[in-house]
Design a protein around this motif. Structure first.
Motif: not given
Length: 103
Positions: A25-29, A32-33, A38-39, A61-65
């Motif tokens: 879970q950490f590597m998935l969140i 990309p977070g 940063i973007f 950002f909301v879609v990605m997270m």
């Protein structure tokens, strides 16, 4: 003496990081977070005025997270897999060599 048997849930993931994330879970969140944050804060989209640019970046950002949280936490009980494992399994199946036989 009587023995007490304690059931152990072997399907659950051990929470290693901050007692709320497993390593998967950490590597998935987290990566990309960090990149999407940063973007959001310092990125810009060319040829778009500042306020619409910020709202587009906020939407991305909301879609990605949201996508990453779904991949990390949604478990499909029908297939006994998390959503990210299910997508990888489906991808490998669709790309694999298939043999068709005539009946």
């Amino acid at each position: 003496m009587y023995e007490i048997i304690v059931p152990v849930d072997i399907t659950g993931e051990e929470k290693d990081i901050l007692a709320i994330f497993s390593r998967r879970q950490f590597m998935l969140i987290f990566p990309p977070g960090v990149v999407s944050l940063i973007f959001l804060l310092w990125g810009n989209i060319p040829f778009i005025p500042p306020w619409p640019d910020f709202f587009i970046r906020l939407f991305l950002f909301v879609v990605m997270m949201g996508t990453m949280v779904c991949l990390a936490y949604v478990r499909l009980d029908k297939y006994q897999q998390y959503l990210n494992e299910f997508i990888v399994t489906q991808w490998k199946y669709r790309k694999s060599q298939k043999t068709y036989t005539y009946l």
